[in-house]
Design a protein around this motif. Structure first.
Motif, short mmCIF file in Angstrom:
data_model
loop_
_atom_site.label_atom_id
_atom_site.label_comp_id
_atom_site.label_asym_id
_atom_site.label_seq_id
_atom_site.Cartn_x
_atom_site.Cartn_y
_atom_site.Cartn_z
N LEU A 354 0.84 -1.19 0.00
CA LEU A 354 0.00 0.00 0.00
C LEU A 354 0.88 1.25 0.00
CD1 LEU A 354 -1.55 0.54 3.54
CD2 LEU A 354 0.33 -1.02 3.12
N GLY A 357 1.03 5.90 4.52
CA GLY A 357 -0.07 6.43 5.31
C GLY A 357 0.43 7.44 6.32
N MET A 387 -4.96 5.79 6.10
CA MET A 387 -4.08 4.77 5.53
C MET A 387 -3.84 5.05 4.06
SD MET A 387 -5.16 1.05 7.08
CE MET A 387 -4.23 0.18 5.81
N GLY A 388 -2.72 4.56 3.55
CA GLY A 388 -2.45 4.65 2.13
C GLY A 388 -3.37 3.74 1.33
N ALA A 389 -3.58 4.12 0.06
CA ALA A 389 -4.43 3.31 -0.81
C ALA A 389 -3.69 2.05 -1.26
CB ALA A 389 -4.84 4.13 -2.02
N ARG A 390 -4.46 1.05 -1.67
CA ARG A 390 -3.94 -0.18 -2.23
C ARG A 390 -4.22 -0.22 -3.73
NH1 ARG A 390 -7.65 -2.57 2.23
NH2 ARG A 390 -8.58 -0.56 1.66
N GLY A 395 -7.71 3.75 0.49
CA GLY A 395 -7.20 3.64 1.86
C GLY A 395 -8.30 3.93 2.87
N GLY A 438 -6.24 7.85 -1.19
CA GLY A 438 -5.82 7.55 0.17
C GLY A 438 -6.92 7.86 1.17
N GLY A 509 -3.83 9.69 3.89
CA GLY A 509 -2.97 8.69 3.26
C GLY A 509 -2.69 9.00 1.80
N TYR A 512 -2.98 5.75 -4.75
CA TYR A 512 -2.32 4.69 -5.51
C TYR A 512 -2.76 4.80 -6.98
CZ TYR A 512 -0.06 0.08 -6.00
OH TYR A 512 0.78 -0.95 -6.35
#
Length: 517
Positions: A354, A357, A387-390, A395, A438, A509, A512
């Motif tokens: 990911l 974040g 959180m960071g995106a996947r 996220g 994110g 985050g 992505y």
């Protein structure tokens, strides 16, 4: 031992350590443990190797607790222990990296010999000294240092040690209440393990431990052997209290033939004069978490599965600090450890990582007197960012990653301390744009119900630049720490006035992929 029998016994072990964790949370005095789940519990064999962990707990605590087991066994050989003994330490370099995290180990006796240990590590709200902030100049200013010792001797309290603890903390009732919870939860685990041995006709857990650890290690090495070999690099940059920039550089070497991974933090920032330095145990805990979450998260987390991952860092660096470096706010740097590793692993398994974040939870400690003149000191956790995106999902907003603790409800905070929450909401749009955006950060405001000046320890990060995106994703918004609307960046305690309002705006985050892709 056949697979079916092993699976039944393994399920029993997980139930046992999870019941130990539930007992700890039910009994604990502190909202940090009871509501947020800032804890770890585990079963160790007679050699001090972690066999099983509970289904709840933070990576920093559980993997540091795993490292502590062998220190206890080395210092207290089985022949020196008696039924009723309970062991304790909060040595930062042996366990979880700062004085607030106290580890308690309970030996389990069966037919007059030690067959294992139940261990727990929890964050205590008070350990004397400076407090949870980053302003101390060396570790001795930060609080009470408990060496490896016996908290109970043959079932009786170690009177001198109890008195030393009582005289060195501001809230002895809370501290001893949480210690009692740890002791009681260890006894619950021991009783359940004895019942398991009775049901299965076992004299000890030596064979069971050997099977579990060997199979866990073999499965982990097999997973590593399926990866692309080579050395891959990642780097993460962020600011800490006071505005200092920290750089974490990770070189991840995959030895597919041996089934091993080495993570080297050479090139990272040297240790700092403020208390955000990290001991190697805690660095390794979050480094292992990053690898395991990408590699095969279904594998058991124990001594065997941790063994194929080796973590190194130059002594005297911010992720392997040397005594007497201050460490009380070590989570500020430690919780960023996964990000450079994930960037390196993006070159190996991009679908499993990911974007960056918010990183470390924003920690607040308050000290003073309430409106009735009663003294208080408390920590307030769970102020997480996005959180960071996947690659395939956005996220999550306001989520504690990588630590995984829950938010303490507003009603619990206001009931437990003289604090009034003035706002708690998401920061819409603070997550970085991208094919997958994110997660958003959050905005939390509070003031104290007091008639006197009070002390604020605020430990923030990522207030200069937001978390980076991946594959063209935009960065998340940086955070802001405001007092009466004015931005503040301090590593030391701040004197506050009764009407002052504190507002925390946690980072979003990273995104992505490019937006619209």
């Amino acid at each position: 031992m056949d697979g079916i029998a092993l699976e039944i016994l393994w399920g029993n072990l997980i139930s046992t350590v999870s019941e130990q964790a539930r007992a700890l949370q039910r009994i604990a005095f502190s909202p940090i443990v009871r509501e947020a789940g800032d804890l770890a519990t585990a079963l160790f064999d007679a050699e001090g190797r972690m066999v099983a962990q509970a289904v709840t707990g933070t990576p920093g605590h559980i993997n540091s607790l795993a490292a502590a087991g062998e220190h206890f066994v080395r210092h207290f050989p089985a022949g020196t222990l008696l039924p009723g003994d309970v062991l304790i330490t909060n040595d930062p370099w042996l366990t979880a990296g700062h004085f607030f995290d106290i580890t308690v180990m309970t030996p389990v006796f069966r037919r007059d010999r030690v067959i294992g240990f139940f261990g727990s590590t929890i964050h205590h709200t008070d350990i004397g000294g400076y407090g949870v902030g980053a302003g101390a100049r060396d570790v001795h200013e930060e609080g009470l240092w408990l060496p490896l010792a016996k908290l109970y001797e043959a079932g009786r309290p170690n009177a001198l040690l109890h008195d030393i603890i009582r005289r060195n903390v501001r809230t002895p009732g809370h501290v001893f209440g949480d210690l009692a919870a740890q002791v009681a939860s260890g006894r619950v685990g021991a009783e359940r393990l004895q019942a398991l041995c009775d049901r299965q006709g076992l004299d000890d857990i030596a064979e069971l431990s050997a099977q579990v650890l060997a199979r866990s290690e073999a499965a982990t090495r097999d997973s590593i052997r399926r990866l692309k070999p080579g050395t891959f690099h990642g780097e993460s940059r962020f600011d800490v209290p006071g505005g200092t920039e920290v750089v974490l550089h990770a070189a991840v070497t995959i030895d597919a033939e041996a089934g091993e991974i080495t993570i080297d933090f050479a090139g990272s920032t040297p240790q700092l004069p403020i208390g955000v330095n990290v001991v190697l145990n805690y660095t390794a805990a979050y480094a292992n978490f990053a690898v395991r979450s990408c590699l095969d998260p279904e594998l058991p987390n124990n001594w065997g599965s941790l063994r194929p991952v080796r973590v190194t860092a130059p002594e005297g660096s911010v992720v392997n600090c040397a005594y007497p470096a201050p460490v009380n706010a070590r989570h500020v740097v430690g919780m960023y450890v996964p990000f450079p590793i994930l960037k390196a692993l993006h070159q190996v398994m991009p679908e499993r990582v990911l974007a960056e974040g918010a990183g470390a939870v924003w920690t607040i400690q308050i000290q003073g007197k309430d409106a009735g003149g009663q003294s208080f000191t408390s920590s307030m956790f769970s102020y997480s960012g996005g959180m960071g995106a996947r690659r395939g999902k956005p996220g999550p907003a306001a989520t504690c990653y990588p630590t995984g603790i829950a938010a303490v409800p507003v009603e619990v905070l206001e009931a437990a301390m003289p604090v009034e929450i003035t706002c708690k909401e998401l920061r819409d749009g603070s997550g970085g744009a991208g094919a997958q955006p994110g997660g958003d950060g959050q905005r939390i405001g509070f003031r104290l119900r007091t008639n006197e000046p009070w002390l604020l320890n605020a430990v923030t990060s990522r207030t200069a630049e937001g978390p980076e995106g991946l594959e063209g994703g935009a960065p998340g918004a940086p955070g802001r720490f405001l007092v009466n609307g004015v931005p503040v960046s301090e590593a030391k305690k701040v004197v506050m006035q009764p009407a002052d309002e504190v507002v925390l705006e946690t980072p979003g985050g990273g995104g992505y992929g490019k937006a619209g892709r």
